[in-house]
Scaffold this motif. Structure first.
Motif, PDB file in Angstrom:
ATOM      1  N   GLU A  88       0.862  -1.180   0.000  1.00  0.00           N
ATOM      2  CA  GLU A  88       0.000   0.000   0.000  1.00  0.00           C
ATOM      3  C   GLU A  88       0.901   1.234   0.000  1.00  0.00           C
ATOM      4  OE1 GLU A  88      -3.215   0.392  -0.196  1.00  0.00           O
ATOM      5  OE2 GLU A  88      -3.902  -1.693  -0.060  1.00  0.00           O
ATOM      6  N   ILE A  89       0.869   1.963  -1.105  1.00  0.00           N
ATOM      7  CA  ILE A  89       1.783   3.082  -1.299  1.00  0.00           C
ATOM      8  C   ILE A  89       1.006   4.394  -1.340  1.00  0.00           C
ATOM      9  CG2 ILE A  89       3.527   4.114  -2.802  1.00  0.00           C
ATOM     10  CD1 ILE A  89       4.516   1.536  -1.724  1.00  0.00           C
ATOM     11  N   LYS A  90       1.558   5.398  -0.663  1.00  0.00           N
ATOM     12  CA  LYS A  90       1.000   6.746  -0.750  1.00  0.00           C
ATOM     13  C   LYS A  90       2.131   7.741  -0.981  1.00  0.00           C
ATOM     14  CE  LYS A  90      -0.544   8.911   2.939  1.00  0.00           C
ATOM     15  NZ  LYS A  90      -1.429   9.313   4.065  1.00  0.00           N
ATOM     16  N   ILE A  91       1.982   8.556  -2.001  1.00  0.00           N
ATOM     17  CA  ILE A  91       2.974   9.579  -2.321  1.00  0.00           C
ATOM     18  C   ILE A  91       2.339  10.949  -2.109  1.00  0.00           C
ATOM     19  CG2 ILE A  91       4.321  10.627  -4.185  1.00  0.00           C
ATOM     20  CD1 ILE A  91       4.778   7.859  -5.301  1.00  0.00           C
ATOM     21  N   SER A  92       3.034  11.798  -1.345  1.00  0.00           N
ATOM     22  CA  SER A  92       2.530  13.137  -1.044  1.00  0.00           C
ATOM     23  C   SER A  92       3.522  14.177  -1.524  1.00  0.00           C
ATOM     24  CB  SER A  92       2.298  13.300   0.462  1.00  0.00           C
ATOM     25  OG  SER A  92       1.419  12.298   0.953  1.00  0.00           O
ATOM     26  N   ASP A  93       3.012  15.386  -1.808  1.00  0.00           N
ATOM     27  CA  ASP A  93       3.900  16.462  -2.244  1.00  0.00           C
ATOM     28  C   ASP A  93       4.391  17.262  -1.043  1.00  0.00           C
ATOM     29  OD1 ASP A  93       1.746  18.018  -1.482  1.00  0.00           O
ATOM     30  OD2 ASP A  93       1.148  18.538  -3.531  1.00  0.00           O
ATOM     31  N   SER A  94       5.101  18.364  -1.305  1.00  0.00           N
ATOM     32  CA  SER A  94       5.688  19.155  -0.224  1.00  0.00           C
ATOM     33  C   SER A  94       4.637  19.813   0.655  1.00  0.00           C
ATOM     34  CB  SER A  94       6.613  20.228  -0.813  1.00  0.00           C
ATOM     35  OG  SER A  94       5.902  21.058  -1.708  1.00  0.00           O
ATOM     36  N   GLU A  95       3.403  19.945   0.156  1.00  0.00           N
ATOM     37  CA  GLU A  95       2.317  20.533   0.934  1.00  0.00           C
ATOM     38  C   GLU A  95       1.588  19.499   1.762  1.00  0.00           C
ATOM     39  OE1 GLU A  95      -0.086  22.426  -1.989  1.00  0.00           O
ATOM     40  OE2 GLU A  95       1.360  24.020  -2.404  1.00  0.00           O
ATOM     41  N   GLY A  96       2.011  18.242   1.664  1.00  0.00           N
ATOM     42  CA  GLY A  96       1.372  17.179   2.421  1.00  0.00           C
ATOM     43  C   GLY A  96       0.137  16.605   1.766  1.00  0.00           C
ATOM     44  N   GLU A  97      -0.178  17.046   0.549  1.00  0.00           N
ATOM     45  CA  GLU A  97      -1.359  16.554  -0.157  1.00  0.00           C
ATOM     46  C   GLU A  97      -1.019  15.272  -0.915  1.00  0.00           C
ATOM     47  OE1 GLU A  97      -2.948  19.578  -2.621  1.00  0.00           O
ATOM     48  OE2 GLU A  97      -3.357  20.962  -0.957  1.00  0.00           O
ATOM     49  N   VAL A  98      -1.955  14.335  -0.938  1.00  0.00           N
ATOM     50  CA  VAL A  98      -1.737  13.047  -1.590  1.00  0.00           C
ATOM     51  C   VAL A  98      -1.729  13.230  -3.108  1.00  0.00           C
ATOM     52  CG1 VAL A  98      -2.622  10.720  -1.955  1.00  0.00           C
ATOM     53  CG2 VAL A  98      -2.787  11.787   0.310  1.00  0.00           C
ATOM     54  N   VAL A  99      -0.666  12.773  -3.720  1.00  0.00           N
ATOM     55  CA  VAL A  99      -0.521  12.861  -5.175  1.00  0.00           C
ATOM     56  C   VAL A  99      -1.015  11.572  -5.826  1.00  0.00           C
ATOM     57  CG1 VAL A  99       1.097  13.159  -7.088  1.00  0.00           C
ATOM     58  CG2 VAL A  99       1.431  14.419  -4.950  1.00  0.00           C
ATOM     59  N   ALA A 100      -0.653  10.445  -5.240  1.00  0.00           N
ATOM     60  CA  ALA A 100      -1.081   9.146  -5.762  1.00  0.00           C
ATOM     61  C   ALA A 100      -1.081   8.146  -4.616  1.00  0.00           C
ATOM     62  CB  ALA A 100      -0.169   8.670  -6.882  1.00  0.00           C
ATOM     63  N   SER A 101      -1.979   7.199  -4.671  1.00  0.00           N
ATOM     64  CA  SER A 101      -2.024   6.157  -3.642  1.00  0.00           C
ATOM     65  C   SER A 101      -2.732   4.941  -4.217  1.00  0.00           C
ATOM     66  CB  SER A 101      -2.753   6.652  -2.382  1.00  0.00           C
ATOM     67  OG  SER A 101      -4.109   6.943  -2.669  1.00  0.00           O
ATOM     68  N   GLY A 102      -2.466   3.812  -3.593  1.00  0.00           N
ATOM     69  CA  GLY A 102      -3.126   2.597  -4.020  1.00  0.00           C
ATOM     70  C   GLY A 102      -2.314   1.364  -3.692  1.00  0.00           C
ATOM     71  N   ALA A 103      -2.889   0.205  -3.992  1.00  0.00           N
ATOM     72  CA  ALA A 103      -2.246  -1.077  -3.745  1.00  0.00           C
ATOM     73  C   ALA A 103      -1.444  -1.470  -4.977  1.00  0.00           C
ATOM     74  CB  ALA A 103      -3.288  -2.140  -3.423  1.00  0.00           C
ATOM     75  N   ILE A 104      -0.162  -1.728  -4.764  1.00  0.00           N
ATOM     76  CA  ILE A 104       0.741  -2.090  -5.857  1.00  0.00           C
ATOM     77  C   ILE A 104       1.085  -3.569  -5.770  1.00  0.00           C
ATOM     78  CG2 ILE A 104       3.001  -1.672  -6.879  1.00  0.00           C
ATOM     79  CD1 ILE A 104       1.136   0.664  -7.206  1.00  0.00           C
ATOM     80  N   ASP A 105       0.992  -4.268  -6.895  1.00  0.00           N
ATOM     81  CA  ASP A 105       1.351  -5.685  -6.944  1.00  0.00           C
ATOM     82  C   ASP A 105       2.873  -5.824  -6.784  1.00  0.00           C
ATOM     83  OD1 ASP A 105       1.676  -8.362  -7.375  1.00  0.00           O
ATOM     84  OD2 ASP A 105       1.052  -8.340  -9.487  1.00  0.00           O
ATOM     85  N   ALA A 106       3.299  -6.437  -5.689  1.00  0.00           N
ATOM     86  CA  ALA A 106       4.733  -6.623  -5.426  1.00  0.00           C
ATOM     87  C   ALA A 106       5.081  -8.099  -5.320  1.00  0.00           C
ATOM     88  CB  ALA A 106       5.120  -5.896  -4.141  1.00  0.00           C
ATOM     89  N   SER A 107       4.265  -8.955  -5.934  1.00  0.00           N
ATOM     90  CA  SER A 107       4.468 -10.398  -5.807  1.00  0.00           C
ATOM     91  C   SER A 107       5.781 -10.870  -6.427  1.00  0.00           C
ATOM     92  CB  SER A 107       3.295 -11.140  -6.455  1.00  0.00           C
ATOM     93  OG  SER A 107       3.159 -10.781  -7.823  1.00  0.00           O
ATOM     94  N   ARG A 108       6.337 -10.092  -7.355  1.00  0.00           N
ATOM     95  CA  ARG A 108       7.602 -10.481  -7.985  1.00  0.00           C
ATOM     96  C   ARG A 108       8.816  -9.985  -7.201  1.00  0.00           C
ATOM     97  NH1 ARG A 108       7.987  -8.228 -13.589  1.00  0.00           N
ATOM     98  NH2 ARG A 108       9.852  -9.552 -13.628  1.00  0.00           N
ATOM     99  N   MET A 109       8.569  -9.192  -6.166  1.00  0.00           N
ATOM    100  CA  MET A 109       9.674  -8.623  -5.411  1.00  0.00           C
ATOM    101  C   MET A 109      10.232  -9.641  -4.421  1.00  0.00           C
ATOM    102  SD  MET A 109       9.688  -5.297  -2.874  1.00  0.00           S
ATOM    103  CE  MET A 109       9.075  -4.199  -4.141  1.00  0.00           C
ATOM    104  N   GLN A 110      11.526  -9.788  -4.413  1.00  0.00           N
ATOM    105  CA  GLN A 110      12.225 -10.652  -3.465  1.00  0.00           C
ATOM    106  C   GLN A 110      13.545  -9.981  -3.092  1.00  0.00           C
ATOM    107  OE1 GLN A 110      13.066 -14.635  -4.803  1.00  0.00           O
ATOM    108  NE2 GLN A 110      14.315 -15.125  -3.005  1.00  0.00           N
ATOM    109  N   VAL A 111      13.692  -9.696  -1.792  1.00  0.00           N
ATOM    110  CA  VAL A 111      14.904  -9.030  -1.317  1.00  0.00           C
ATOM    111  C   VAL A 111      15.560  -9.933  -0.282  1.00  0.00           C
ATOM    112  CG1 VAL A 111      15.879  -6.910  -0.359  1.00  0.00           C
ATOM    113  CG2 VAL A 111      13.717  -6.830  -1.628  1.00  0.00           C
ATOM    114  N   ARG A 112      16.773 -10.334  -0.560  1.00  0.00           N
ATOM    115  CA  ARG A 112      17.471 -11.250   0.337  1.00  0.00           C
ATOM    116  C   ARG A 112      17.840 -10.573   1.647  1.00  0.00           C
ATOM    117  NH1 ARG A 112      22.044 -13.437  -0.531  1.00  0.00           N
ATOM    118  NH2 ARG A 112      22.951 -11.795  -1.834  1.00  0.00           N
ATOM    119  N   PRO A 113      18.109 -11.354   2.704  1.00  0.00           N
ATOM    120  CA  PRO A 113      18.465 -10.784   4.002  1.00  0.00           C
ATOM    121  C   PRO A 113      19.692  -9.874   3.909  1.00  0.00           C
ATOM    122  CG  PRO A 113      18.013 -13.137   4.212  1.00  0.00           C
ATOM    123  CD  PRO A 113      18.040 -12.828   2.743  1.00  0.00           C
TER     124      PRO A 113
END
Length: 322
Positions: free
Chosen positions: A267-292
């Motif tokens: 769940e990603i939310k991006i805000s600008d310098s005024e604190g207003e939401v520019v974009a938000s939503g659920a992003i598919d991250a099923s392909r993401m894999q980050v090793r320890p």
């Protein structure tokens, strides 16, 4: 031209500094295998003679090679100084070429001028063309530019040729001039970035990233501090508005866990310098894999219908992940 000789003067007497002080001007060497460069970067000429003894050695020493114009311009004292500095250079790996800086001078009109030896540790005469050079302050990238070095001329086998290059302000990656150590590095098209060992960057993701994103990511990975064990941190390092209304953000996922980090949805939310939401939503991250204990960059794309403030000023922005 040749402004670096000003750095070789004793500040009190105005005379040439002692040899022991001159040796302190030499920087850490940066060397790459000649085969790392493509035809757009270097011309590898054929040599009529080849020193078989040096070919058998893993490292070789170099001799001073002056450009013909420098040979005419410099007096014997300056030639002696350059010959002395070159003699103090370490051996270079056979088959490699590199650069070793020995003077960095900020210019009153802007930018910095760097003097360095271009070193040829191969048995072939080498002519450089369009080469990417970078200045590092205390191990962090400070400035980068691709420059035509064809004026340097052909560098004979097993020699080092001094040269001087100006880095204008537009080549800076940031404005921080506070540093203790500096060095100049030569990059090759086959390996243009220096990624910290804890950063994982798969070829598919690197191919999707722009040059701007790669530069910002390289700087970020050197600048950020370690995270707490057992935690995961996701930070944004680049954002761009596409012409079709999409919002493209580059993020870095840092995994401090003892196991792989594999989110399905972010769940990603991006805000600008005024604190207003520019974009938000659920992003598919099923392909993401980050090793320890590693970090991995990712590119997020928000479709136009998920962008709530298309005209947002994104010079400053924040990223929130839940």
């Amino acid at each position: 031209m040749l402004s670096f000789f000003k750095n070789f003067k004793d500040k009190k007497s105005g005379q040439e500094a002692p040899q022991e002080d001159l040796k302190k001007e030499l920087r850490e060497e940066s060397a790459l295998d000649l085969d790392d460069f493509d035809d757009q970067e270097v011309v590898k000429e054929q040599s009529e003679q080849q020193d078989t003894q040096q070919v058998l050695e893993s490292k070789v020493r170099t001799e001073l090679s002056l450009h013909p114009a420098w040979e005419e311009l410099l007096d014997n004292e300056k030639k002696y100084t350059l010959r002395f500095l070159q003699a103090e250079l370490p051996e270079i790996a056979f088959g490699s070429v590199g650069v070793t800086g020995f003077s960095l001078m900020p210019q009153p009109t802007g930018g910095v001028t760097v003097a360095f030896f271009i070193r040829n540790g191969t048995h072939l005469p080498v002519t450089f063309k369009q080469i990417q050079l970078a200045i590092y302050f205390d191990g962090n990238p400070f400035a980068r530019q691709r420059i035509d070095l064809s004026e340097v001329g052909t560098i004979p086998p097993f020699t080092s040729r001094p040269w001087e290059v100006h880095f204008p302000p537009e080549s800076y990656l940031h404005e921080d001039f506070t540093f203790k150590n500096w060095k100049i590095m030569m990059k090759a098209n086959k390996n243009p970035y220096v990624w910290p060992q804890e950063l994982e960057l798969d070829p598919e993701m690197e191919a999707r990233m722009t040059d701007r994103q790669k530069k910002l990511l390289e700087k970020l990975t050197f600048d950020i501090s370690p995270i707490e064990p057992g935690t995961v941190e996701i930070i944004g390092f680049d954002i761009t508005k596409a012409k079709d209304g999409r919002l493209v953000a580059g993020i870095l996922v840092r995994n401090g866990l003892e196991e792989d980090f594999r989110p399905n949805i972010l769940e990603i939310k991006i805000s600008d310098s005024e604190g207003e939401v520019v974009a938000s939503g659920a992003i598919d991250a099923s392909r993401m894999q980050v090793r320890p204990r590693t970090s991995r960059p990712w590119v997020l794309v928000f479709p136009a219908d998920m962008v709530k403030k298309p005209d947002a000023n994104l010079q400053r922005w924040t990223l929130e992940v839940t």
